[in-house]
Design a protein around this motif. Structure first.
Motif, mmCIF file in Angstrom:
data_model
loop_
_atom_site.group_PDB
_atom_site.id
_atom_site.type_symbol
_atom_site.label_atom_id
_atom_site.label_comp_id
_atom_site.label_asym_id
_atom_site.label_seq_id
_atom_site.Cartn_x
_atom_site.Cartn_y
_atom_site.Cartn_z
ATOM 1 N N ALA A 36 0.820 -1.216 0.000
ATOM 2 C CA ALA A 36 0.000 0.000 0.000
ATOM 3 C C ALA A 36 0.850 1.261 0.000
ATOM 4 O O ALA A 36 0.463 2.285 -0.558
ATOM 5 C CB ALA A 36 -0.938 -0.009 1.204
ATOM 6 N N ASN A 37 2.038 1.185 0.602
ATOM 7 C CA ASN A 37 2.899 2.376 0.670
ATOM 8 C C ASN A 37 3.733 2.569 -0.600
ATOM 9 O O ASN A 37 4.564 3.455 -0.672
ATOM 10 C CB ASN A 37 3.807 2.306 1.900
ATOM 11 C CG ASN A 37 4.835 1.184 1.811
ATOM 12 O OD1 ASN A 37 4.873 0.416 0.854
ATOM 13 N ND2 ASN A 37 5.663 1.089 2.835
ATOM 14 N N GLY A 38 3.543 1.692 -1.630
ATOM 15 C CA GLY A 38 4.267 1.833 -2.891
ATOM 16 C C GLY A 38 5.510 0.971 -2.991
ATOM 17 O O GLY A 38 6.160 0.938 -4.030
ATOM 18 N N THR A 39 5.860 0.268 -1.939
ATOM 19 C CA THR A 39 7.024 -0.613 -1.966
ATOM 20 C C THR A 39 6.750 -1.782 -2.915
ATOM 21 O O THR A 39 5.688 -2.405 -2.853
ATOM 22 C CB THR A 39 7.334 -1.167 -0.560
ATOM 23 O OG1 THR A 39 7.566 -0.067 0.310
ATOM 24 C CG2 THR A 39 8.535 -2.072 -0.572
ATOM 25 N N ILE A 40 7.707 -2.064 -3.780
ATOM 26 C CA ILE A 40 7.587 -3.178 -4.720
ATOM 27 C C ILE A 40 8.626 -4.220 -4.337
ATOM 28 O O ILE A 40 9.812 -3.912 -4.185
ATOM 29 C CB ILE A 40 7.803 -2.716 -6.175
ATOM 30 C CG1 ILE A 40 6.727 -1.707 -6.554
ATOM 31 C CG2 ILE A 40 7.806 -3.903 -7.125
ATOM 32 C CD1 ILE A 40 6.932 -1.065 -7.909
ATOM 33 N N THR A 41 8.177 -5.455 -4.182
ATOM 34 C CA THR A 41 9.071 -6.549 -3.827
ATOM 35 C C THR A 41 9.023 -7.591 -4.931
ATOM 36 O O THR A 41 7.942 -8.001 -5.371
ATOM 37 C CB THR A 41 8.634 -7.201 -2.496
ATOM 38 O OG1 THR A 41 8.548 -6.181 -1.506
ATOM 39 C CG2 THR A 41 9.620 -8.255 -2.048
ATOM 40 N N LEU A 42 10.194 -8.008 -5.393
ATOM 41 C CA LEU A 42 10.294 -9.071 -6.393
ATOM 42 C C LEU A 42 10.803 -10.330 -5.689
ATOM 43 O O LEU A 42 11.903 -10.331 -5.136
ATOM 44 C CB LEU A 42 11.278 -8.689 -7.501
ATOM 45 C CG LEU A 42 10.941 -7.460 -8.340
ATOM 46 C CD1 LEU A 42 12.088 -7.132 -9.279
ATOM 47 C CD2 LEU A 42 9.688 -7.701 -9.135
#
Length: 101
Positions: A36-42
């Motif tokens: 929700a805070n915009g953090t992208i995890t791959l």
């Protein structure tokens, strides 16, 4: 946050919206998680099919039985000899068209 063995990379998103991780990761699949805070995890993943399909019976049988070309070798040789004595079809059509003019 970072473990001693983890390395951080700073990557810029290009105009097409893509980032490059390098050849080390080429062909790998990643689960992309967006918080929700915009953090992208791959997260690297391996895809495993739910059920393994068996080879169709006709494929299994064809590996042990003779092939069509083996069964028809004499007919194939006869056709090749016949075709070698004639012009290609395209040349015969051109000659036929020229004769009609």
């Amino acid at each position: 946050m970072n473990h001693p063995r983890e390395r951080t990379m700073l990557k810029e998103v290009g105009a097409s919206g893509q980032i490059s991780l390098g050849k080390k990761y080429a062909g790998q699949l990643f689960d992309v998680q967006t918080a929700a805070n915009g953090t992208i995890t791959l997260l690297p993943v391996k895809v495993v099919p739910l059920a393994q399909e068996e080879a169709p019976a006709y494929l299994a049988a064809s590996s042990t039985s003779p092939t069509w070309s083996d069964d028809n070798a004499s007919r194939i040789a006869q056709y090749n000899a016949w075709a070698a004595e004639r012009q290609p079809y395209s040349q015969r059509v051109r000659q036929w068209r020229a004769a009609k003019k």
